[in-house]
Design a protein around this motif. Structure first.
Motif, PDB file in Angstrom:
ATOM      1  N   ARG A   1       2.023  12.968  -8.379  1.00 57.59           N
ATOM      2  CA  ARG A   1       1.114  14.108  -8.271  1.00 57.59           C
ATOM      3  C   ARG A   1       1.863  15.399  -7.957  1.00 57.59           C
ATOM      4  NH1 ARG A   1      -2.257  14.434  -3.253  1.00 57.59           N
ATOM      5  NH2 ARG A   1      -0.888  16.159  -2.866  1.00 57.59           N
ATOM      6  N   ARG A   2       2.759  15.337  -7.003  1.00 54.93           N
ATOM      7  CA  ARG A   2       3.524  16.543  -6.626  1.00 54.93           C
ATOM      8  C   ARG A   2       4.420  17.008  -7.769  1.00 54.93           C
ATOM      9  NH1 ARG A   2       3.317  19.010  -1.681  1.00 54.93           N
ATOM     10  NH2 ARG A   2       5.513  19.436  -1.915  1.00 54.93           N
ATOM     11  N   ARG A   3       5.092  16.067  -8.419  1.00 60.34           N
ATOM     12  CA  ARG A   3       5.991  16.455  -9.522  1.00 60.34           C
ATOM     13  C   ARG A   3       5.203  16.986 -10.716  1.00 60.34           C
ATOM     14  NH1 ARG A   3       9.690  11.531  -8.064  1.00 60.34           N
ATOM     15  NH2 ARG A   3      11.065  12.605  -6.617  1.00 60.34           N
ATOM     16  N   LEU A   4       4.046  16.402 -10.999  1.00 57.78           N
ATOM     17  CA  LEU A   4       3.205  16.891 -12.086  1.00 57.78           C
ATOM     18  C   LEU A   4       2.703  18.294 -11.767  1.00 57.78           C
ATOM     19  CD1 LEU A   4       1.781  16.435 -14.792  1.00 57.78           C
ATOM     20  CD2 LEU A   4      -0.076  15.314 -13.521  1.00 57.78           C
ATOM     21  N   ASP A   5       2.209  18.500 -10.552  1.00 56.61           N
ATOM     22  CA  ASP A   5       1.769  19.841 -10.147  1.00 56.61           C
ATOM     23  C   ASP A   5       2.896  20.852 -10.313  1.00 56.61           C
ATOM     24  OD1 ASP A   5      -0.780  18.966  -9.487  1.00 56.61           O
ATOM     25  OD2 ASP A   5      -0.419  18.955  -7.324  1.00 56.61           O
ATOM     26  N   ARG A   6       4.086  20.485  -9.870  1.00 56.77           N
ATOM     27  CA  ARG A   6       5.239  21.395  -9.947  1.00 56.77           C
ATOM     28  C   ARG A   6       5.632  21.673 -11.397  1.00 56.77           C
ATOM     29  NH1 ARG A   6       7.333  25.730  -8.749  1.00 56.77           N
ATOM     30  NH2 ARG A   6       9.580  25.821  -8.766  1.00 56.77           N
ATOM     31  N   ALA A   7       5.651  20.634 -12.236  1.00 56.19           N
ATOM     32  CA  ALA A   7       6.007  20.826 -13.648  1.00 56.19           C
ATOM     33  C   ALA A   7       5.008  21.753 -14.341  1.00 56.19           C
ATOM     34  CB  ALA A   7       6.070  19.475 -14.361  1.00 56.19           C
ATOM     35  N   LEU A   8       3.733  21.586 -14.033  1.00 56.83           N
ATOM     36  CA  LEU A   8       2.715  22.449 -14.631  1.00 56.83           C
ATOM     37  C   LEU A   8       2.841  23.885 -14.125  1.00 56.83           C
ATOM     38  CD1 LEU A   8      -0.371  20.049 -14.526  1.00 56.83           C
ATOM     39  CD2 LEU A   8       1.057  20.620 -16.505  1.00 56.83           C
ATOM     40  N   GLU A   9       3.136  24.026 -12.830  1.00 57.22           N
ATOM     41  CA  GLU A   9       3.323  25.371 -12.249  1.00 57.22           C
ATOM     42  C   GLU A   9       4.521  26.079 -12.892  1.00 57.22           C
ATOM     43  OE1 GLU A   9       2.889  28.604  -9.437  1.00 57.22           O
ATOM     44  OE2 GLU A   9       1.651  26.818  -9.326  1.00 57.22           O
ATOM     45  N   VAL A  10       5.622  25.368 -13.039  1.00 56.83           N
ATOM     46  CA  VAL A  10       6.821  25.956 -13.654  1.00 56.83           C
ATOM     47  C   VAL A  10       6.513  26.402 -15.078  1.00 56.83           C
ATOM     48  CG1 VAL A  10       9.130  25.385 -14.526  1.00 56.83           C
ATOM     49  CG2 VAL A  10       8.495  24.792 -12.179  1.00 56.83           C
ATOM     50  N   ARG A  11       5.779  25.580 -15.809  1.00 59.47           N
ATOM     51  CA  ARG A  11       5.437  25.911 -17.193  1.00 59.47           C
ATOM     52  C   ARG A  11       4.560  27.157 -17.245  1.00 59.47           C
ATOM     53  NH1 ARG A  11       5.571  22.963 -22.239  1.00 59.47           N
ATOM     54  NH2 ARG A  11       4.979  24.545 -23.737  1.00 59.47           N
TER      55      ARG A  11
ATOM     56  N   ASP B   1       0.838  -1.200   0.000  1.00 66.32           N
ATOM     57  CA  ASP B   1       0.000   0.000   0.000  1.00 66.32           C
ATOM     58  C   ASP B   1       0.875   1.253   0.000  1.00 66.32           C
ATOM     59  OD1 ASP B   1      -2.319  -1.581   0.163  1.00 66.32           O
ATOM     60  OD2 ASP B   1      -2.465  -1.356   2.351  1.00 66.32           O
ATOM     61  N   TRP B   2       1.911   1.242   0.853  1.00 63.81           N
ATOM     62  CA  TRP B   2       2.803   2.398   0.952  1.00 63.81           C
ATOM     63  C   TRP B   2       3.582   2.614  -0.337  1.00 63.81           C
ATOM     64  CZ3 TRP B   2       2.191   6.303   3.831  1.00 63.81           C
ATOM     65  CH2 TRP B   2       1.652   6.182   5.106  1.00 63.81           C
ATOM     66  N   VAL B   3       4.007   1.550  -0.982  1.00 63.67           N
ATOM     67  CA  VAL B   3       4.752   1.677  -2.242  1.00 63.67           C
ATOM     68  C   VAL B   3       3.879   2.361  -3.300  1.00 63.67           C
ATOM     69  CG1 VAL B   3       5.754   0.358  -4.162  1.00 63.67           C
ATOM     70  CG2 VAL B   3       6.330  -0.237  -1.799  1.00 63.67           C
ATOM     71  N   VAL B   4       2.627   1.911  -3.412  1.00 58.18           N
ATOM     72  CA  VAL B   4       1.708   2.509  -4.385  1.00 58.18           C
ATOM     73  C   VAL B   4       1.417   3.959  -4.019  1.00 58.18           C
ATOM     74  CG1 VAL B   4      -0.640   2.418  -5.327  1.00 58.18           C
ATOM     75  CG2 VAL B   4       0.679   0.305  -5.045  1.00 58.18           C
ATOM     76  N   TRP B   5       1.127   4.217  -2.746  1.00 59.78           N
ATOM     77  CA  TRP B   5       0.835   5.586  -2.303  1.00 59.78           C
ATOM     78  C   TRP B   5       2.019   6.512  -2.566  1.00 59.78           C
ATOM     79  CZ3 TRP B   5      -2.587   9.075  -1.631  1.00 59.78           C
ATOM     80  CH2 TRP B   5      -2.256  10.254  -0.987  1.00 59.78           C
ATOM     81  N   ASP B   6       3.212   6.075  -2.199  1.00 59.21           N
ATOM     82  CA  ASP B   6       4.403   6.913  -2.388  1.00 59.21           C
ATOM     83  C   ASP B   6       4.622   7.251  -3.856  1.00 59.21           C
ATOM     84  OD1 ASP B   6       4.865   6.969   0.338  1.00 59.21           O
ATOM     85  OD2 ASP B   6       6.431   5.422   0.292  1.00 59.21           O
ATOM     86  N   ALA B   7       4.417   6.282  -4.738  1.00 58.56           N
ATOM     87  CA  ALA B   7       4.587   6.532  -6.180  1.00 58.56           C
ATOM     88  C   ALA B   7       3.527   7.518  -6.675  1.00 58.56           C
ATOM     89  CB  ALA B   7       4.500   5.219  -6.950  1.00 58.56           C
ATOM     90  N   PHE B   8       2.290   7.309  -6.253  1.00 59.30           N
ATOM     91  CA  PHE B   8       1.214   8.219  -6.658  1.00 59.30           C
ATOM     92  C   PHE B   8       1.481   9.632  -6.144  1.00 59.30           C
ATOM     93  CE2 PHE B   8      -2.668  10.460  -5.489  1.00 59.30           C
ATOM     94  CZ  PHE B   8      -3.269  10.582  -6.735  1.00 59.30           C
ATOM     95  N   TYR B   9       1.856   9.744  -4.870  1.00 62.38           N
ATOM     96  CA  TYR B   9       2.089  11.048  -4.258  1.00 62.38           C
ATOM     97  C   TYR B   9       3.241  11.790  -4.942  1.00 62.38           C
ATOM     98  CZ  TYR B   9       2.389  14.530  -0.538  1.00 62.38           C
ATOM     99  OH  TYR B   9       2.393  15.695   0.167  1.00 62.38           O
ATOM    100  N   ALA B  10       4.321  11.076  -5.226  1.00 64.95           N
ATOM    101  CA  ALA B  10       5.460  11.689  -5.914  1.00 64.95           C
ATOM    102  C   ALA B  10       5.053  12.149  -7.314  1.00 64.95           C
ATOM    103  CB  ALA B  10       6.620  10.713  -5.987  1.00 64.95           C
TER     104      ALA B  10
END
Length: 153
Positions: A20-30, A9-18
């Motif tokens: 989501r955060r990286r996608l949000d950041r990439a979109l914000e930077v753009r 569960d933690w492996v899946v959550w950690d991958a999803f969370y990373a």
């Protein structure tokens, strides 16, 4: 007692969370690099742009983007100072005001949209591919579970 999460569960959550955060950041930077518009500003500008008369009440903006009205009001004040929006009185409600997309705000929204849409396509749509229907169903189930808990409060 809260249910325990498994290691899987933690492996899946950690991958999803990373992701989501990286996608949000990439979109914000753009957004910032293409148009100087922040993600919160873009959310409000895009909502106003989709409105038939390019204006919404603060409460409607808050409902659309899931923010508290006070947060929207503070963000709108900052955007008004930048010339992206303007406020006007609401004739049907003496306490209410309209938030309207200004000419400068429309220009900024259109400029931001081009790069934002391209980034969404590159980082999300193209990568997701044929898995889109499954993710769509998953997202609907998560939102429904959150709504169910919220309505129980």
């Amino acid at each position: 007692m809260a249910e325990q999460l498994t290691e899987d569960d933690w492996v899946v959550w950690d991958a999803f969370y990373a992701m989501r955060r990286r996608l949000d950041r990439a979109l914000e930077v753009r957004l910032q690099s293409d148009s100087g518009v922040s993600a919160p500003e873009y959310e409000i500008l895009a909502g106003l742009g989709r409105s038939s008369d390019r204006r919404l009440r603060v409460r409607d903006i808050a409902e659309q983007i899931g923010w508290e009205k006070s947060r929207v009001s503070h963000q709108v004040t900052r955007m008004e100072k930048r010339g992206l929006v303007r406020r006007s009185d609401c004739d049907s409600d003496g306490r209410g005001t309209w938030v309207e997309l200004s000419v400068e705000g429309r220009r900024a929204m259109l400029e931001a949209s081009r790069g934002h849409n391209a980034a969404i396509k590159r980082y999300f749509v193209d990568v997701l591919g044929e898995d889109a229907p499954e993710l769509h169903e998953f997202a609907l189930r998560v939102v429904a579970a959150i709504r169910e808990d919220a309505s129980a409060d």
